[in-house]
Design a protein around this motif. Structure first.
Motif, PDB file in Angstrom:
ATOM      1  N   ASP A  46       2.893   0.904  -3.100  1.00  0.00           N
ATOM      2  CA  ASP A  46       2.240   0.510  -4.271  1.00  0.00           C
ATOM      3  C   ASP A  46       1.500   1.697  -4.966  1.00  0.00           C
ATOM      4  O   ASP A  46       1.778   1.979  -6.254  1.00  0.00           O
ATOM      5  CB  ASP A  46       1.162  -0.686  -4.007  1.00  0.00           C
ATOM      6  CG  ASP A  46       1.867  -1.935  -3.834  1.00  0.00           C
ATOM      7  OD1 ASP A  46       2.919  -2.094  -3.984  1.00  0.00           O
ATOM      8  OD2 ASP A  46       1.127  -2.783  -3.154  1.00  0.00           O
ATOM      9  N   LYS A  49       3.959   4.184  -6.379  1.00  0.00           N
ATOM     10  CA  LYS A  49       4.407   3.844  -7.784  1.00  0.00           C
ATOM     11  C   LYS A  49       3.158   4.039  -8.829  1.00  0.00           C
ATOM     12  O   LYS A  49       3.765   4.529  -9.824  1.00  0.00           O
ATOM     13  CB  LYS A  49       4.789   2.260  -7.865  1.00  0.00           C
ATOM     14  CG  LYS A  49       6.043   1.986  -7.173  1.00  0.00           C
ATOM     15  CD  LYS A  49       6.399   0.587  -7.052  1.00  0.00           C
ATOM     16  CE  LYS A  49       7.458   0.135  -6.331  1.00  0.00           C
ATOM     17  NZ  LYS A  49       7.706  -1.239  -6.109  1.00  0.00           N
ATOM     18  N   SER A  53       3.865   6.552 -12.094  1.00  0.00           N
ATOM     19  CA  SER A  53       3.484   6.271 -13.454  1.00  0.00           C
ATOM     20  C   SER A  53       2.598   7.290 -14.046  1.00  0.00           C
ATOM     21  O   SER A  53       2.481   7.478 -15.344  1.00  0.00           O
ATOM     22  CB  SER A  53       3.170   4.807 -13.685  1.00  0.00           C
ATOM     23  OG  SER A  53       1.855   4.396 -12.935  1.00  0.00           O
ATOM     24  N   SER A  63       9.997   6.564 -16.983  1.00  0.00           N
ATOM     25  CA  SER A  63      10.530   6.711 -15.633  1.00  0.00           C
ATOM     26  C   SER A  63      11.954   7.032 -15.589  1.00  0.00           C
ATOM     27  O   SER A  63      12.677   7.578 -14.374  1.00  0.00           O
ATOM     28  CB  SER A  63      10.283   5.365 -14.641  1.00  0.00           C
ATOM     29  OG  SER A  63      10.821   4.312 -15.123  1.00  0.00           O
ATOM     30  N   LEU A  99      12.029   3.346  -2.580  1.00  0.00           N
ATOM     31  CA  LEU A  99      11.962   4.233  -3.758  1.00  0.00           C
ATOM     32  C   LEU A  99      13.389   4.444  -4.536  1.00  0.00           C
ATOM     33  O   LEU A  99      13.342   4.459  -6.082  1.00  0.00           O
ATOM     34  CB  LEU A  99      11.391   5.448  -3.594  1.00  0.00           C
ATOM     35  CG  LEU A  99       9.760   5.300  -3.038  1.00  0.00           C
ATOM     36  CD1 LEU A  99       9.204   6.886  -2.709  1.00  0.00           C
ATOM     37  CD2 LEU A  99       8.988   4.440  -3.757  1.00  0.00           C
ATOM     38  N   HIS A 102      14.015   1.215  -6.283  1.00  0.00           N
ATOM     39  CA  HIS A 102      13.440   0.809  -7.429  1.00  0.00           C
ATOM     40  C   HIS A 102      13.745   1.755  -8.825  1.00  0.00           C
ATOM     41  O   HIS A 102      13.501   1.521  -9.872  1.00  0.00           O
ATOM     42  CB  HIS A 102      11.911   1.229  -7.108  1.00  0.00           C
ATOM     43  CG  HIS A 102      10.655   0.687  -7.973  1.00  0.00           C
ATOM     44  ND1 HIS A 102      10.691  -0.444  -8.359  1.00  0.00           N
ATOM     45  CD2 HIS A 102       9.934   1.463  -8.946  1.00  0.00           C
ATOM     46  CE1 HIS A 102       9.673  -0.434  -9.298  1.00  0.00           C
ATOM     47  NE2 HIS A 102       9.320   0.922  -9.624  1.00  0.00           N
ATOM     48  N   TYR A 103      13.700   3.120  -8.301  1.00  0.00           N
ATOM     49  CA  TYR A 103      13.853   4.295  -9.487  1.00  0.00           C
ATOM     50  C   TYR A 103      15.388   4.462  -9.898  1.00  0.00           C
ATOM     51  O   TYR A 103      15.721   5.061 -10.731  1.00  0.00           O
ATOM     52  CB  TYR A 103      13.042   5.436  -9.203  1.00  0.00           C
ATOM     53  CG  TYR A 103      11.724   5.287  -9.258  1.00  0.00           C
ATOM     54  CD1 TYR A 103      10.980   5.080 -10.430  1.00  0.00           C
ATOM     55  CD2 TYR A 103      11.052   5.166  -8.006  1.00  0.00           C
ATOM     56  CE1 TYR A 103       9.567   4.782 -10.437  1.00  0.00           C
ATOM     57  CE2 TYR A 103       9.566   4.806  -7.809  1.00  0.00           C
ATOM     58  CZ  TYR A 103       8.902   4.753  -9.043  1.00  0.00           C
ATOM     59  OH  TYR A 103       7.517   4.551  -9.340  1.00  0.00           O
TER      60      TYR A 103
END
Ligand SMILES: [Zn+2]
Length: 302
Positions: A46, A49, A53, A63, A99, A102-103
């Motif tokens: 968390d 992230k 940002s 991103s 990660l 997510h990215y």
């Protein structure tokens, strides 16, 4: 755009790193006081992230411009998975997968001492040496080895774990399961804990205050403090001598929080090393140039 993440025992730092290994912007949080009962892995994800940002916001980028993420982490790395982050109480952590999903980019993780070593080799104190060893003296002792200018990297296992080289038989117990490991005597944690005990200090005393106090005690020629420092340096020299006998490096570079103790520890180490006979060629013993940001930059060096 490359993102470098430094996951330490006490902080998480995230930065945007240029192709020339320069930090464009960075953000960090302290995780020292984290409640160990909460889901630490989720907490780390968390916060990473959030920090990502924030750094993207710093440069006004979305991103989707991230091309690569590098992570520097304590512990052992095998197949891009982190194992045995003892200080955070984590046994196994597939942070790269989380990660990367997510990215949607390549994410690579490398041991923190090896990240710092690569930075020292590329742009720091070890630039001019082909055969050299990096020792990271912090909570434990991490290390990296360069032969013919290249860092030894293992395909299946980890190595250059100098902290777990045994320097005293059947002595202090180490978290790794062995006894008498180098880091039990020569890590900065071992050094500071010894000082706290010797001078009966508060367990929570900051590193800055320990350093100030030590400088005063050494200037006052306090005998017990001087003896304690000598003993610490002698243990450090046992480990260094073993490394010299096995690898005959041209240089040994010391990083980690040891670098902040140049007056108290490094100068005395050099004095004592000068009096020592080596079978191999006497190596140069250097201090790391890059301080706190080495992990973040080194996580992205190829
Ligand atoms: Zn050990």
């Amino acid at each position: 755009m490359q993102i470098g993440i430094d996951l330490g025992g006490s902080h998480i730092a995230v930065g945007i790193i240029s192709e020339k290994n320069i930090i464009v912007t960075k953000r960090e949080i302290n995780i020292e006081k984290i409640n160990k009962t909460e889901d630490i892995k989720q907490y780390i994800v968390d916060n990473i992230k959030i920090l990502i940002s924030q750094v993207l916001k710093d440069v006004g980028a979305p991103s989707c411009v991230i091309s690569k993420i590098g992570i520097s982490a304590p512990g052992k790395i095998k197949n891009n998975i982190i194992y045995d982050m003892y200080n955070l109480g984590i046994k196994e952590f597939d942070l790269t997968k989380i990660l990367s999903e997510h990215y949607g980019v390549e994410v690579a993780v490398r041991n923190d001492a090896k990240c710092a070593a690569l930075v020292e080799k590329k742009i720091g104190s070890m630039q001019n040496y082909d055969d050299c060893v990096f020792l990271c003296l912090g909570t434990g002792i991490g290390g990296a080895t360069f032969i013919n200018g290249r860092m030894l990297e293992y395909t299946k296992e980890w190595g250059s774990e100098y902290g777990h080289m045994i320097i005293k038989k059947d002595d202090l117990e180490c978290k790794c399961g062995s006894k008498g490991c180098f880091e039990k005597y020569a890590s900065m944690k071992a050094f500071k804990n010894g000082i706290i005990k010797l001078l009966n200090l508060d367990q929570d005393i900051s590193s800055e205050n320990i350093l100030k106090l030590l400088i005063n005690k050494v200037n006052e020629r306090n005998q017990e403090v001087n003896q304690y420092i000598d003993e610490y340096i002698e243990n450090l020299i046992v480990g260094i001598s073993n490394i010299v006998n096995i690898l005959a490096p041209e240089a040994i570079c010391i990083g980690g929080s040891f670098v902040y103790y140049e007056e108290i520890l490094y100068k005395r180490l050099l004095e004592k090393l000068n009096l020592k006979n080596f079978n191999a060629v006497r190596p140069k013993v250097l201090l790391a140039k890059m301080k706190n940001d080495a992990g973040m930059i080194g996580s992205l060096i190829k």
